[in-house]
Write a protein that holds these residues in place. Structure first.
Motif, PDB file in Angstrom:
ATOM      1  N   HIS A  12     -10.807  -4.072 -31.815  1.00 48.68           N
ATOM      2  CA  HIS A  12      -9.417  -3.826 -32.202  1.00 48.68           C
ATOM      3  C   HIS A  12      -8.490  -4.910 -31.665  1.00 48.68           C
ATOM      4  CE1 HIS A  12     -10.151   0.794 -32.785  1.00 48.68           C
ATOM      5  NE2 HIS A  12     -10.806   0.036 -33.651  1.00 48.68           N
ATOM      6  N   PHE A 189      -7.158   7.101 -35.634  1.00 47.24           N
ATOM      7  CA  PHE A 189      -5.976   6.253 -35.571  1.00 47.24           C
ATOM      8  C   PHE A 189      -5.137   6.664 -34.369  1.00 47.24           C
ATOM      9  CE2 PHE A 189      -5.005   9.994 -37.962  1.00 47.24           C
ATOM     10  CZ  PHE A 189      -3.708  10.339 -37.615  1.00 47.24           C
ATOM     11  N   LEU A 218      -5.837  -4.248 -34.429  1.00 46.23           N
ATOM     12  CA  LEU A 218      -6.403  -3.046 -35.050  1.00 46.23           C
ATOM     13  C   LEU A 218      -7.007  -3.304 -36.425  1.00 46.23           C
ATOM     14  CD1 LEU A 218      -3.791  -0.294 -34.073  1.00 46.23           C
ATOM     15  CD2 LEU A 218      -6.077  -0.620 -33.128  1.00 46.23           C
ATOM     16  N   ASN A 236      -8.850  -1.508 -41.407  1.00 43.40           N
ATOM     17  CA  ASN A 236      -7.580  -1.237 -40.746  1.00 43.40           C
ATOM     18  C   ASN A 236      -7.699   0.053 -39.940  1.00 43.40           C
ATOM     19  OD1 ASN A 236      -4.961  -0.897 -39.930  1.00 43.40           O
ATOM     20  ND2 ASN A 236      -4.152  -0.442 -41.968  1.00 43.40           N
ATOM     21  N   GLY A 238      -5.470   1.057 -37.877  1.00 43.27           N
ATOM     22  CA  GLY A 238      -4.131   1.546 -37.594  1.00 43.27           C
ATOM     23  C   GLY A 238      -3.797   2.747 -38.453  1.00 43.27           C
TER      24      GLY A 238
END
Length: 275
Positions: A12, A189, A218, A236, A238
């Motif tokens: 990340h 997340f 991230l 992703n 995030g």
């Protein structure tokens, strides 16, 4: 599990991660691979492996150890060589890295140039490091050492009094009814940046290189190669979509055309010979 949790923190933060076993370290095969930071988590490590790590640190590597790491040899006989290298008093094995239920240990007070100044709550397990040549770079609220650092030759050993990867893992949003993320619905997340920075500290101290430079943390970048072409898979981690994203990937090789699987527009630019 700690190695898996550290893997999340490091990817990340944009770093590439390999997994090493004790044979690769004991045979010294790892020394030619160009590693800049190494994390040791398990309690058992052959004396030859500890000696090779000491030589690697002395030549400029950054070694991170977590509670109870390398306190015994492959036969589970106590070995204090890692304690001497880290500048710590005698430690004992810690076999549980992700206990349930969670219990707060206390606050970790960060006061280091790289870590900045912050207060991060830490969950079990957590220990007070016994300094025997190392210096504290983070402390518990009672003043005891939570993270220690010792310079060895051109390198450094960083010692944690807790499991940093685990502290990062538990910041992610998950289904509390079963204690795991919603794997069937989406990636976990809500990851904590302060905990991520704390777990990635050894890589930052080592100034470890990144194969890919991303405009956003991230986002995990994976390279897939085949006779039909080269693929960059972007994950992703995030909690929100990214409208404009850029990545520098100098290791992908030669290419003549770039397209996105989603149909989004892609602009290729070059800076200092890197695209």
């Amino acid at each position: 599990d700690e190695a898996r949790f550290q893997h999340y923190a490091l990817i990340h933060a944009g770093y590439s991660v390999d997994f090493l076993d004790e044979q690769a370290i004991a045979s010294n095969d790892f020394a030619a691979r160009g590693y800049q930071a190494i994390y040791v988590n398990g309690p058992n490590l052959p004396p030859a492996a500890v000696a090779n790590l000491a030589a690697w640190v002395n030549s400029g590597g950054v070694l991170a150890i977590t509670p109870g790491a390398a306190v015994a040899d492959q036969y589970d006989e106590p070995n204090g060589d890692m304690d001497l290298l880290a500048g710590l008093g005698a430690r004992v094995a810690v076999r549980v890295g992700s206990p349930q239920p969670l219990h707060p240990v206390g606050d970790c007070l960060l006061s280091d140039a790289l870590l900045g100044t912050n207060t991060i709550p830490v969950m079990t397990p957590g220990i007070r490091l016994d300094l025997a040549g190392a210096n504290a770079v983070a402390s518990w609220s009672d003043g005891g050492a939570a993270i220690a650092s010792r310079t060895v030759g051109a390198g450094r050993v960083l010692s944690y009094g807790f499991f940093p990867g685990y502290q990062y893992w538990i910041t992610s949003d998950r289904d509390n009814s079963v204690g795991v993320p919603f794997y069937s619905q989406r990636l976990p997340f809500g990851w904590g940046k302060a905990q991520r920075d704390m777990a990635a500290l050894p890589a930052r101290v080592a100034n470890a290189s990144r194969k890919h430079t991303s405009s956003h943390e991230l986002v995990e970048v994976c390279v897939l190669r085949s006779d039909a072409g080269i693929g960059l898979v972007l994950l992703n981690w995030g909690e929100a979509p990214i409208a404009n994203y850029s990545v520098s990937a100098p290791d992908v090789g030669e290419f003549t055309r770039v397209t996105a699987a989603t149909g989004a527009s892609v602009v290729v630019s070059e800076q200092d010979g890197v695209r």
